[in-house]
Scaffold this active site. Sequence first.
Site, short mmCIF file in Angstrom:
data_model
loop_
_atom_site.label_atom_id
_atom_site.label_comp_id
_atom_site.label_asym_id
_atom_site.label_seq_id
_atom_site.Cartn_x
_atom_site.Cartn_y
_atom_site.Cartn_z
N TYR A 191 -73.51 -50.33 68.04
CA TYR A 191 -74.50 -49.26 68.25
C TYR A 191 -75.86 -49.84 68.65
CZ TYR A 191 -71.46 -45.94 65.68
OH TYR A 191 -70.44 -45.14 65.27
N ASP A 236 -62.18 -49.13 62.62
CA ASP A 236 -63.21 -48.24 62.09
C ASP A 236 -64.46 -48.97 61.60
OD1 ASP A 236 -61.62 -46.11 62.67
OD2 ASP A 236 -61.01 -45.69 60.61
N HIS A 265 -77.18 -37.76 69.56
CA HIS A 265 -76.17 -38.80 69.68
C HIS A 265 -74.81 -38.21 70.07
CE1 HIS A 265 -74.29 -42.71 68.50
NE2 HIS A 265 -73.27 -41.91 68.21
N GLU A 266 -74.36 -37.22 69.31
CA GLU A 266 -73.02 -36.66 69.59
C GLU A 266 -73.00 -35.98 70.96
OE1 GLU A 266 -71.11 -38.04 67.70
OE2 GLU A 266 -72.43 -38.39 65.97
N GLU A 324 -70.44 -46.49 71.82
CA GLU A 324 -71.49 -46.30 70.82
C GLU A 324 -72.83 -46.91 71.22
OE1 GLU A 324 -71.13 -44.14 68.70
OE2 GLU A 324 -68.96 -43.95 68.44
N GLN A 370 -60.80 -40.15 65.17
CA GLN A 370 -61.25 -41.51 65.50
C GLN A 370 -61.19 -42.39 64.26
OE1 GLN A 370 -65.28 -41.94 67.02
NE2 GLN A 370 -64.82 -43.89 67.97
N HIS A 420 -72.59 -38.48 73.75
CA HIS A 420 -71.21 -38.94 73.92
C HIS A 420 -70.46 -38.12 74.99
CE1 HIS A 420 -70.24 -42.14 71.13
NE2 HIS A 420 -70.70 -41.49 70.07
N GLU A 441 -68.09 -36.71 67.96
CA GLU A 441 -68.33 -36.12 69.28
C GLU A 441 -67.12 -35.37 69.85
OE1 GLU A 441 -68.10 -39.36 68.43
OE2 GLU A 441 -67.21 -40.58 70.00
N1 BES Z 1 -67.96 -41.59 67.06
C1 BES Z 1 -68.81 -41.82 65.96
C2 BES Z 1 -68.14 -41.69 64.63
C3 BES Z 1 -67.01 -42.68 64.41
C4 BES Z 1 -67.10 -44.00 64.85
C5 BES Z 1 -65.89 -42.27 63.73
C6 BES Z 1 -66.05 -44.88 64.62
C7 BES Z 1 -64.85 -43.15 63.51
C8 BES Z 1 -64.92 -44.45 63.95
C9 BES Z 1 -70.03 -40.91 65.99
O1 BES Z 1 -70.49 -40.63 67.27
C10 BES Z 1 -71.16 -41.63 65.29
O2 BES Z 1 -71.50 -42.67 65.75
N2 BES Z 1 -71.69 -41.07 64.23
C11 BES Z 1 -72.79 -41.66 63.49
C12 BES Z 1 -74.10 -41.02 63.86
C13 BES Z 1 -74.97 -41.82 64.75
C14 BES Z 1 -76.29 -41.15 64.97
C15 BES Z 1 -75.14 -43.25 64.35
C16 BES Z 1 -72.58 -41.43 62.02
O3 BES Z 1 -71.63 -40.74 61.66
O4 BES Z 1 -73.35 -41.92 61.23
ZN ZN Z 2 -71.28 -42.32 68.24
#
Ligand code: BES
Ligand code: ZN
Length: 628
Positions: free
Chosen positions: A406, A398, A320-321, A343, A166, A324, A296
């Site tokens: 979020y 990204d 969180h994961e 998100e 991702q 998803h 996720e």
């Molecule tokens: N899917 C995301 C990670 C992501 C988002 C990777 C956009 C690349 C581009 C993952 O589910 C996520 O949101 N991770 C968060 C944790 C969350 C509890 C806020 C992180 O990595 O901090």
């Molecule tokens: Zn996420």
Amino acid sequence: MKYLVNGLLAAVAVVAIGCGKTEAPETATADIFSFANTTQFVTRHLHLDLDVDFEAQALRGSATLQLERLDDDASRIVLDTRDLDIADVSFLVDGGRRVDTRHSLGDRDDKLGAPLTVEVPTELAGETLLSLRIGYGTRPESTALMWLPARLTAGGEHPLVFSQSQSIHARSWVPLQDTPAVRITYSATIRTPQELVAVMSADNDPDAERDGEFSFEMPQPIPSYLLAIAVGNLGFAELGDRTGVYTEPELLEESAWEFADTQAMLESAEAMFGPYQWGRYDILILPPSFPYGGMENPRLSFLTPSLIAGDRSLVAVVAHELAHSWSGNLVTNATWRDIWLNEGWTTYLEYRLMQEVFGMERAEEENVINYEELLDNFERIDPKYQGLAPKTALGDPDYAQGIIPYHKGNLFLQYLEQSFGREVFDAFITQYFDAHAWEVITSEQFLDYLDTELLSADPGKVSRAKAEQWLYEPRLPEDAIIPRAATLEQAGQLAVLWSSGEIDIDRLPADDWSPHATIHFIDNLAADLPADKLADIDAALGLSDTRNAEIARTWFTQVAARGYRPAYGQLGRYLKRYGRARLIVPIYAALAGNGEDEELARELFAAARENYHPQTVGFIESTLERSD
Ligand code: BES
Ligand code: ZN
């Protein structure tokens, strides 16, 4: 008062990079981040056959795509690639015979990579189903793969590689239609060094023999950004009958303890959101270079070891994961501009899961911390990206919107829940997932669905115009619910009182504080606190030596912003240890921005850089560029 440098991923610039388009695309589902001609051909299945070569830092072998032709007149297939070496391209017919074909690789765009165009030979002109085999290899600079030498692993004896696809990085390890709008099933044969184990976002077998070859099936169709692989010296421990943890043997015991609640989370999630559709739910704890908190990847979430705080206080990332598995993996954002559907929904489901498994007080504390990050993002993110579904095309998928999708998404759903009542909204949740399972959805399709099924079904509560305000306007509507947590408010007040000398340090009930309260306390220390008071609080709360990576992040960001040099040694070690962007980008930003330490920030980055994933390197580079 707000004294903080409190950003995260989003501390990074909102720079429009890439494709030069600034308007959102005409058709809602067109993906400006992919070259693929998905209205003409669509991939149904992918088979990977790859050798994992640690010496060359390359995956080598082939990808075979089963494509369906949607347009009879179309004779060229365009795929996404980035930094791949394409060896040969052919179509497979009659049980394996190869029909060679012409292909060409277009110019490389920094952000998007290079389109691979393949001619369908006239011999296959009448065929609807095509089997396209691409022999290829990856390069060490793949933006998805991180090749870790043994010394960057917990065991220190075996190398390890992992992927992070991702948002648009799958194309740097597999040539494919790299857009969330296309779902594929996949299978894979992965050959590894004899002593290592391969796992994927697929049907992992904890008992698979270490014989240098691993086979995988992913029978549920997934978007390309959920393709994932890791290879290393991995062990496995069961957590429940459908859950378990993979990690290096050195971390197995503490990981199993830290994430013991995973099975309970899975069961709560099913009770609230509908059946879990993916079979097993396992987690993989990676080395500290992993660039995110969690990813996720279906059936196997990838997680940072920075969650191992020794007190289970950071497991909201697992919630969180896991969440998803419904919002994102089952019902998927159609384009990256709709990422709040992944998100925001997931952050809301995470909040509900945390309430269920750990109680309201903790869930509200996390809700408040998130809200404060959101306010901080409103200050630094361009207002045109502050709607949940911006009408301006994103620069970089990204991080263009920071954490706004979020936490603003979460607050939108909390607002709907409160307006319609939990019972009605819970029915809507399961109905929404059921109605859109295995599909992709745009923000506008969601709005129509919401309007029909909820807003108009129970009129007078929330208007369509109000929902549009959430989707398209910056900041928050005036009637948004503002999260509150008494425990945090108290810690915040004590920070103010202690800063101004109104109470003594031994009167702080720090032992009773949750890690979140400690974070809130640090965040509310006065801006002009003298060095000796910083030393006192560091000693009293053990901040520079904390094992909790989130407390450390908050503390070292303050240390950097205030130029508090006595803690720079530990700060430097922390920056070198973790490659998780959220933990370190704000510290680099604060150092570079404190008026004195820009050079030091660059030096620390140079020293730590080889420990970071290419995506983290990119985030830090754009942060440091901005401070030029
Ligand atoms: N899917 C995301 C990670 C992501 C988002 C990777 C956009 C690349 C581009 C993952 O589910 C996520 O949101 N991770 C968060 C944790 C969350 C509890 C806020 C992180 O990595 O901090
Ligand atoms: Zn996420």
